[in-house]
Design a protein around this motif. Structure first.
Motif, PDB file in Angstrom:
ATOM      1  N   PRO A 188       3.334  -8.409 -11.705  1.00  0.00           N
ATOM      2  CA  PRO A 188       2.441  -7.634 -12.581  1.00  0.00           C
ATOM      3  C   PRO A 188       1.157  -7.235 -11.852  1.00  0.00           C
ATOM      4  O   PRO A 188       0.586  -8.008 -11.083  1.00  0.00           O
ATOM      5  N   ARG A 189       0.703  -6.028 -12.096  1.00  0.00           N
ATOM      6  CA  ARG A 189      -0.568  -5.539 -11.554  1.00  0.00           C
ATOM      7  C   ARG A 189      -1.617  -5.700 -12.631  1.00  0.00           C
ATOM      8  O   ARG A 189      -1.605  -4.975 -13.625  1.00  0.00           O
ATOM      9  N   VAL A 190      -2.522  -6.656 -12.450  1.00  0.00           N
ATOM     10  CA  VAL A 190      -3.463  -6.982 -13.515  1.00  0.00           C
ATOM     11  C   VAL A 190      -4.928  -6.902 -13.088  1.00  0.00           C
ATOM     12  O   VAL A 190      -5.802  -6.750 -13.944  1.00  0.00           O
ATOM     13  N   THR A 191      -5.231  -7.006 -11.799  1.00  0.00           N
ATOM     14  CA  THR A 191      -6.631  -6.979 -11.390  1.00  0.00           C
ATOM     15  C   THR A 191      -7.184  -5.566 -11.472  1.00  0.00           C
ATOM     16  O   THR A 191      -6.449  -4.584 -11.410  1.00  0.00           O
ATOM     17  N   SER A 192      -8.493  -5.476 -11.571  1.00  0.00           N
ATOM     18  CA  SER A 192      -9.129  -4.158 -11.700  1.00  0.00           C
ATOM     19  C   SER A 192      -9.286  -3.452 -10.362  1.00  0.00           C
ATOM     20  O   SER A 192      -9.405  -2.217 -10.322  1.00  0.00           O
ATOM     21  N   PHE A 193      -9.275  -4.204  -9.252  1.00  0.00           N
ATOM     22  CA  PHE A 193      -9.598  -3.597  -7.957  1.00  0.00           C
ATOM     23  C   PHE A 193      -8.390  -3.387  -7.052  1.00  0.00           C
ATOM     24  O   PHE A 193      -8.477  -2.634  -6.077  1.00  0.00           O
ATOM     25  N   GLU A 194      -7.253  -3.999  -7.364  1.00  0.00           N
ATOM     26  CA  GLU A 194      -6.061  -3.824  -6.521  1.00  0.00           C
ATOM     27  C   GLU A 194      -5.213  -2.694  -7.101  1.00  0.00           C
ATOM     28  O   GLU A 194      -4.284  -2.901  -7.868  1.00  0.00           O
ATOM     29  N   ASP A 228       3.462 -32.963  -1.449  1.00  0.00           N
ATOM     30  CA  ASP A 228       2.090 -33.461  -1.453  1.00  0.00           C
ATOM     31  C   ASP A 228       1.048 -32.416  -1.050  1.00  0.00           C
ATOM     32  O   ASP A 228      -0.138 -32.737  -0.937  1.00  0.00           O
ATOM     33  N   GLN A 229       1.476 -31.170  -0.845  1.00  0.00           N
ATOM     34  CA  GLN A 229       0.546 -30.100  -0.477  1.00  0.00           C
ATOM     35  C   GLN A 229       0.484 -29.023  -1.548  1.00  0.00           C
ATOM     36  O   GLN A 229      -0.591 -28.641  -1.988  1.00  0.00           O
ATOM     37  N   GLY A 230       1.655 -28.515  -1.933  1.00  0.00           N
ATOM     38  CA  GLY A 230       1.702 -27.447  -2.914  1.00  0.00           C
ATOM     39  C   GLY A 230       2.447 -26.244  -2.397  1.00  0.00           C
ATOM     40  O   GLY A 230       3.236 -26.332  -1.444  1.00  0.00           O
ATOM     41  N   LEU A 231       2.193 -25.105  -3.003  1.00  0.00           N
ATOM     42  CA  LEU A 231       2.971 -23.896  -2.751  1.00  0.00           C
ATOM     43  C   LEU A 231       2.408 -23.078  -1.591  1.00  0.00           C
ATOM     44  O   LEU A 231       1.233 -22.707  -1.583  1.00  0.00           O
ATOM     45  N   MET A 232       3.279 -22.796  -0.608  1.00  0.00           N
ATOM     46  CA  MET A 232       2.973 -21.807   0.418  1.00  0.00           C
ATOM     47  C   MET A 232       3.615 -20.498  -0.033  1.00  0.00           C
ATOM     48  O   MET A 232       4.823 -20.446  -0.323  1.00  0.00           O
ATOM     49  N   VAL A 233       2.818 -19.459  -0.125  1.00  0.00           N
ATOM     50  CA  VAL A 233       3.269 -18.171  -0.643  1.00  0.00           C
ATOM     51  C   VAL A 233       3.388 -17.194   0.520  1.00  0.00           C
ATOM     52  O   VAL A 233       2.434 -16.976   1.270  1.00  0.00           O
ATOM     53  N   PHE A 234       4.586 -16.594   0.659  1.00  0.00           N
ATOM     54  CA  PHE A 234       4.838 -15.623   1.713  1.00  0.00           C
ATOM     55  C   PHE A 234       4.843 -14.232   1.094  1.00  0.00           C
ATOM     56  O   PHE A 234       5.722 -13.889   0.307  1.00  0.00           O
ATOM     57  N   SER A 235       3.816 -13.457   1.429  1.00  0.00           N
ATOM     58  CA  SER A 235       3.657 -12.105   0.905  1.00  0.00           C
ATOM     59  C   SER A 235       3.638 -11.152   2.095  1.00  0.00           C
ATOM     60  O   SER A 235       2.638 -11.052   2.800  1.00  0.00           O
ATOM     61  N   ALA A 236       4.745 -10.486   2.327  1.00  0.00           N
ATOM     62  CA  ALA A 236       4.928  -9.773   3.592  1.00  0.00           C
ATOM     63  C   ALA A 236       3.940  -8.638   3.795  1.00  0.00           C
ATOM     64  O   ALA A 236       3.504  -8.388   4.913  1.00  0.00           O
ATOM     65  N   CYS A 237       3.585  -7.941   2.725  1.00  0.00           N
ATOM     66  CA  CYS A 237       2.653  -6.808   2.850  1.00  0.00           C
ATOM     67  C   CYS A 237       1.567  -6.800   1.779  1.00  0.00           C
ATOM     68  O   CYS A 237       0.574  -6.111   1.929  1.00  0.00           O
ATOM     69  N   SER A 238       1.779  -7.496   0.698  1.00  0.00           N
ATOM     70  CA  SER A 238       0.795  -7.571  -0.396  1.00  0.00           C
ATOM     71  C   SER A 238       0.415  -6.191  -0.926  1.00  0.00           C
ATOM     72  O   SER A 238      -0.751  -5.936  -1.249  1.00  0.00           O
ATOM     73  N   HIS A 239       1.391  -5.301  -1.028  1.00  0.00           N
ATOM     74  CA  HIS A 239       1.109  -4.012  -1.657  1.00  0.00           C
ATOM     75  C   HIS A 239       0.695  -4.201  -3.119  1.00  0.00           C
ATOM     76  O   HIS A 239      -0.019  -3.364  -3.674  1.00  0.00           O
ATOM     77  N   ALA A 240       1.141  -5.286  -3.726  1.00  0.00           N
ATOM     78  CA  ALA A 240       0.729  -5.579  -5.094  1.00  0.00           C
ATOM     79  C   ALA A 240      -0.715  -6.038  -5.167  1.00  0.00           C
ATOM     80  O   ALA A 240      -1.310  -6.063  -6.252  1.00  0.00           O
ATOM     81  N   GLY A 241      -1.293  -6.388  -4.016  1.00  0.00           N
ATOM     82  CA  GLY A 241      -2.600  -7.037  -3.958  1.00  0.00           C
ATOM     83  C   GLY A 241      -2.381  -8.540  -3.926  1.00  0.00           C
ATOM     84  O   GLY A 241      -1.680  -9.092  -4.787  1.00  0.00           O
ATOM     85  N   ILE A 242      -2.945  -9.209  -2.945  1.00  0.00           N
ATOM     86  CA  ILE A 242      -2.690 -10.640  -2.797  1.00  0.00           C
ATOM     87  C   ILE A 242      -3.226 -11.434  -3.994  1.00  0.00           C
ATOM     88  O   ILE A 242      -2.667 -12.480  -4.355  1.00  0.00           O
ATOM     89  N   VAL A 243      -4.254 -10.940  -4.643  1.00  0.00           N
ATOM     90  CA  VAL A 243      -4.746 -11.642  -5.842  1.00  0.00           C
ATOM     91  C   VAL A 243      -3.724 -11.524  -6.968  1.00  0.00           C
ATOM     92  O   VAL A 243      -3.416 -12.515  -7.654  1.00  0.00           O
ATOM     93  N   ASN A 244      -3.167 -10.339  -7.174  1.00  0.00           N
ATOM     94  CA  ASN A 244      -2.099 -10.193  -8.159  1.00  0.00           C
ATOM     95  C   ASN A 244      -0.922 -11.103  -7.834  1.00  0.00           C
ATOM     96  O   ASN A 244      -0.314 -11.701  -8.732  1.00  0.00           O
ATOM     97  N   VAL A 245      -0.579 -11.204  -6.558  1.00  0.00           N
ATOM     98  CA  VAL A 245       0.514 -12.086  -6.146  1.00  0.00           C
ATOM     99  C   VAL A 245       0.218 -13.520  -6.565  1.00  0.00           C
ATOM    100  O   VAL A 245       1.053 -14.196  -7.173  1.00  0.00           O
TER     101      VAL A 245
END
Length: 328
Positions: A188-194, A228-245
């Protein structure tokens, strides 16, 4: 949605990236290209034994949990001969890859896919290749002078099948390989700036008009849970915006903490104007690993380093090998 099972170890081999950098010092969990090619059997460092950097991205992800190991290729870079050469020089085998996941339908992420499939299917097996229907349209970009530059077409579904893929063409998210790797659905695209790439275009056929396609809704990410660390997120290009991701990751996986991000952040060109907002948001998440790659751009990398420091921000380079463990 349940988070992916916690892995005891995750190894990431950078097979294709825009940058080559074997001289900068790296933290202990990152082996640089020189080490990796010597370990793979090179008798000397030379032009022929090292990797080629190229616009694009391809990552080999290998995860271990208990006595189980799974191996997945995330994106395939641009040109078959270069990807295959880099794999050979790094000692990264393709014959034991169990699945392929593609982030989105751009040539710099799918260009070498048929060559990889040929290398794998030459052993007489078909391999699951995860895509979604939105990837298979024509793409292009409007240049600064107004001209339209078409992109190289990505392989069609029929071509992928013909080269040995067992194509999984579905819009929905899914767990891959016993759930080790969580492959997202639509972001989903939800941020105002991406607001996406305003220069990006698409069309359904070469006789059809080009239409604006700023949001690239076919983009997908991967999430991997490190014990014990958490989620590593792989976003190849972040065209969605990394914050949206990351907002989508938090929505999908609830209380599982974010550990880091790895991939292209696409903060280049006209998108350089959103670097401050993006970095400010990331800085507030308490991420412990940020691995900018591919299309992030030097201005964004510099801003991330200034805001978060070298202990957190470890830029990617072709031929590097990252190993993430619970005690990192």
């Amino acid at each position: 949605m349940q988070p992916p099972p916690a892995l005891d170890r995750l190894r990431v081999d950078v097979l294709i990236d825009n940058v080559s950098d074997s001289y900068s010092t790296k933290p202990a969990h990152v082996a640089h290209e020189f080490e990796n090619v010597i370990d793979a059997g090179a008798s000397e460092l030379s032009g022929s034994t090292l990797c080629c950097a190229q616009l694009g991205l391809s990552l080999m992800l290998t995860g271990w949990s208990g006595g189980v190991r799974h191996k997945l290729l995330f994106d395939a870079g641009v040109e078959g001969p270069i990807l295959l050469r880099n794999c050979r020089n790094l000692g990264v085998r393709l014959d034991d890859v169990e699945a392929i996941a593609i982030s989105h339908g751009h040539w710099d992420h799918m260009g070498a896919l048929t060559a990889v499939l040929d290398e794998i299917s030459g052993g007489g097996r078909r391999i699951p290749c995860h895509v979604n229907p939105g990837m298979f349209v024509e793409r292009g970009a409007r240049l600064a002078d107004g001209r339209i530059a078409p992109f190289e077409p990505v392989p069609s579904l029929a071509e992928l099948t013909g080269h040995g893929a067992e194509v999984v063409n579905d819009e929905e998210g899914r767990g891959l390989l016993d759930g080790f790797f969580s492959y997202s659905g639509e972001i989903p695209r939800v941020t105002s700036f991406e607001t996406g790439r305003l220069d990006h275009l698409a069309r359904v056929g070469d006789q059809q008009p080009w239409e604006p396609d700023p949001l690239l809704m076919d983009e997908r990410y991967l999430a991997v849970n490190i014990r014990d660390q958490g989620l590593m997120v792989f976003s190849a290009c972040s065209h969605a915006g990394i914050v949206n991701v990351l907002l989508d990751v938090q929505h999908r996986f609830g209380d599982t903490p974010l550990y880091g991000i790895f991939g292209g952040l696409h903060l280049v060109g006209t998108l350089e104007q959103i670097i401050p907002e993006t970095v400010g948001y990331l800085q507030g998440l308490g991420l412990r690993q940020v691995v900018p790659a591919h299309c992030t751009g030097f201005r964004a990398v510099n801003a991330l380093l200034q805001a978060m420091g070298e202990e957190v921000v470890v830029p990617s380079a072709v031929g590097s090998r990252y190993t993430f463990t619970p005690d990192l």
